[in-house]
Design a protein around this motif. Structure first.
Motif, PDB file in Angstrom:
ATOM      1  N   ALA A   1       9.698   7.928  -8.236  1.00 29.93           N
ATOM      2  CA  ALA A   1      10.767   6.921  -8.214  1.00 29.93           C
ATOM      3  C   ALA A   1      11.279   6.705  -6.798  1.00 29.93           C
ATOM      4  O   ALA A   1      11.548   5.562  -6.385  1.00 29.93           O
ATOM      5  CB  ALA A   1      11.911   7.352  -9.136  1.00 29.93           C
ATOM      6  N   GLY A   2      11.383   7.800  -6.022  1.00 33.50           N
ATOM      7  CA  GLY A   2      11.860   7.698  -4.646  1.00 33.50           C
ATOM      8  C   GLY A   2      10.911   6.942  -3.744  1.00 33.50           C
ATOM      9  O   GLY A   2      11.350   6.173  -2.867  1.00 33.50           O
ATOM     10  N   LEU A   3       9.625   7.123  -3.952  1.00 35.63           N
ATOM     11  CA  LEU A   3       8.635   6.390  -3.150  1.00 35.63           C
ATOM     12  C   LEU A   3       8.735   4.888  -3.421  1.00 35.63           C
ATOM     13  O   LEU A   3       8.632   4.074  -2.501  1.00 35.63           O
ATOM     14  CB  LEU A   3       7.227   6.899  -3.463  1.00 35.63           C
ATOM     15  N   ILE A   4       8.940   4.529  -4.681  1.00 38.28           N
ATOM     16  CA  ILE A   4       9.089   3.114  -5.021  1.00 38.28           C
ATOM     17  C   ILE A   4      10.370   2.550  -4.405  1.00 38.28           C
ATOM     18  O   ILE A   4      10.375   1.438  -3.853  1.00 38.28           O
ATOM     19  CB  ILE A   4       9.086   2.923  -6.559  1.00 38.28           C
ATOM     20  N   LEU A   5      11.453   3.316  -4.447  1.00 42.16           N
ATOM     21  CA  LEU A   5      12.702   2.884  -3.818  1.00 42.16           C
ATOM     22  C   LEU A   5      12.528   2.702  -2.317  1.00 42.16           C
ATOM     23  O   LEU A   5      13.048   1.748  -1.725  1.00 42.16           O
ATOM     24  CB  LEU A   5      13.812   3.903  -4.093  1.00 42.16           C
TER      25      LEU A   5
ATOM     26  N   VAL B   1       0.841  -1.200   0.000  1.00 41.67           N
ATOM     27  CA  VAL B   1       0.000   0.000   0.000  1.00 41.67           C
ATOM     28  C   VAL B   1       0.874   1.247   0.000  1.00 41.67           C
ATOM     29  O   VAL B   1       1.780   1.392   0.832  1.00 41.67           O
ATOM     30  CB  VAL B   1      -0.929   0.046   1.232  1.00 41.67           C
ATOM     31  N   TYR B   2       0.608   2.131  -0.943  1.00 42.45           N
ATOM     32  CA  TYR B   2       1.167   3.491  -0.923  1.00 42.45           C
ATOM     33  C   TYR B   2       0.036   4.413  -0.468  1.00 42.45           C
ATOM     34  O   TYR B   2      -0.945   4.600  -1.208  1.00 42.45           O
ATOM     35  CB  TYR B   2       1.627   3.917  -2.311  1.00 42.45           C
ATOM     36  N   HIS B   3       0.168   4.983   0.716  1.00 37.42           N
ATOM     37  CA  HIS B   3      -0.900   5.841   1.225  1.00 37.42           C
ATOM     38  C   HIS B   3      -0.552   7.301   0.968  1.00 37.42           C
ATOM     39  O   HIS B   3       0.240   7.913   1.684  1.00 37.42           O
ATOM     40  CB  HIS B   3      -1.118   5.601   2.724  1.00 37.42           C
ATOM     41  N   LEU B   4      -1.161   7.854  -0.086  1.00 37.38           N
ATOM     42  CA  LEU B   4      -0.927   9.251  -0.461  1.00 37.38           C
ATOM     43  C   LEU B   4      -2.147  10.132  -0.217  1.00 37.38           C
ATOM     44  O   LEU B   4      -2.040  11.363  -0.276  1.00 37.38           O
ATOM     45  CB  LEU B   4      -0.555   9.334  -1.953  1.00 37.38           C
TER      46      LEU B   4
END
Length: 328
Positions: free
Chosen positions: A210-214, A66-69
């Motif tokens: 890209a940084g969030l995925i890293l 989960v990416y919570h944005l």
């Protein structure tokens, strides 16, 4: 293959994150109140609020990460309580449901607006430590601080959660004009600008994605990673805007006290007369007065984060803003 949920995936950072995930052949589901400006056929979209527990639970079905944005990014709302409701309680609802589902990995997207030095003896602001909610310059930052504290509490109790902290993302396709893009548009328009000079850390939104995925893939649980670029004075940004756009402006620096008084007056008019967002807020001025150099060294060393220089991102943003204005 792990299926990914992005809350707030129709927003400015969210749409770029979703595109980056799709480019990596990830299966993506988006939960957002609004549909995106451009639907991607590979992505499953669920329209609704993170405050709806049944919908959140359904959105988490068969999800591994989960990416919570999902959050309210501006600093003015007609209903002030919405900041706490969405930014804090929304985060609380998603984390609670994700823990119940046994989600393997969770990224909480925070903001650099809540990071500042506790004392003048400190060096550049880094990933460690937060002030109390009473130290925050306004309702937006208070709600985001409380949300991050909630996220870090979950991590400290064993939930595999990492925090990604973008600075001021800019770039193309910011359809709703988040505060950094709105600031740039304000300085593009008009001939005379009064401005408060402060340290600005603009970053290409594609580098943030890209940084969030890293951070999701390589970040340590319970740690925060600042995803920014160069910290430079606003005065230099205004010079770059003039050079890139070819539009001449007269820019006059003002004191913090004058800027805060003017913003307070603008907010009063918005609150009681126009009910439309002001061009500046007192909280925004207070954030600017506290702004300092932000270190991205941890993200560079631990994640391999490598943002591009800010000038190309400025060029892309200005081209997008000028293109969008020519269509109206």
């Amino acid at each position: 293959m792990t299926r990914v949920l992005v809350t707030g995936g129709s927003g400015f950072i969210g749409q770029h994150l979703v595109s980056a995930l799709v480019a990596r052949n990830r299966q993506v589901r988006v939960l957002d109140l609004l549909p995106p400006a451009h639907l991607l056929p590979e992505v499953q979209y669920i329209q609704g609020s993170v405050l709806d527990p049944d919908l959140v639970n359904e959105a988490l079905r068969d999800i591994g990460e989960v990416y919570h944005l999902a959050a309210l990014p501006g600093m003015w709302l007609p209903k002030k309580g919405d900041f706490h409701t969405i930014n804090y309680h929304g985060t609380e609802a998603v984390i609670k449901a994700a823990r119940k589902r046994g989600i393997a990995r969770f990224l909480h997207c925070s903001t650099e607006s809540i990071l500042f030095r506790a004392s003048t003896a400190s060096h550049a602001v880094c990933e460690h430590g937060l002030q109390s909610s009473h130290d925050m310059p306004g309702l937006y930052t208070r709600s985001k601080l409380l949300a991050e504290q909630l996220a870090l509490q979950a991590a400290s109790s064993g939930f595999p959660l990492v925090v990604g902290t973008p600075t001021m993302p800019i770039g193309p396709h910011d359809h709703n004009l988040t505060p950094p893009t709105a600031m740039l548009r304000h300085f593009l328009d008009g001939r005379l600008h009064l401005y408060l000079d402060f340290i600005v850390n603009l970053v290409d939104v594609r580098d943030v994605a890209a940084g969030l995925i890293l951070a999701m893939e390589h970040g340590q649980a319970g740690h925060r990673y600042i995803l920014g670029s160069e910290s430079i004075p606003l005065k230099r940004i205004l010079e770059l805007i003039t050079t890139i756009s070819g539009r001449r402006h007269l820019s006059i620096p003002v004191s913090g006290r004058m800027a805060e008084m003017a913003a307070t007056m603008l907010e009063f008019i918005s609150d009681h007369v126009t009910r439309r967002a002001p061009t500046g807020t007192a909280e925004g001025v207070r954030i600017a007065l506290r702004a300092e150099d932000l270190s991205i060294e941890k993200a560079q060393q631990e994640l391999g984060y490598a943002p591009r220089p800010v000038e190309p991102a400025l060029r892309d943003t200005i081209a997008y803003l000028l293109g969008a204005s020519s269509k109206h």
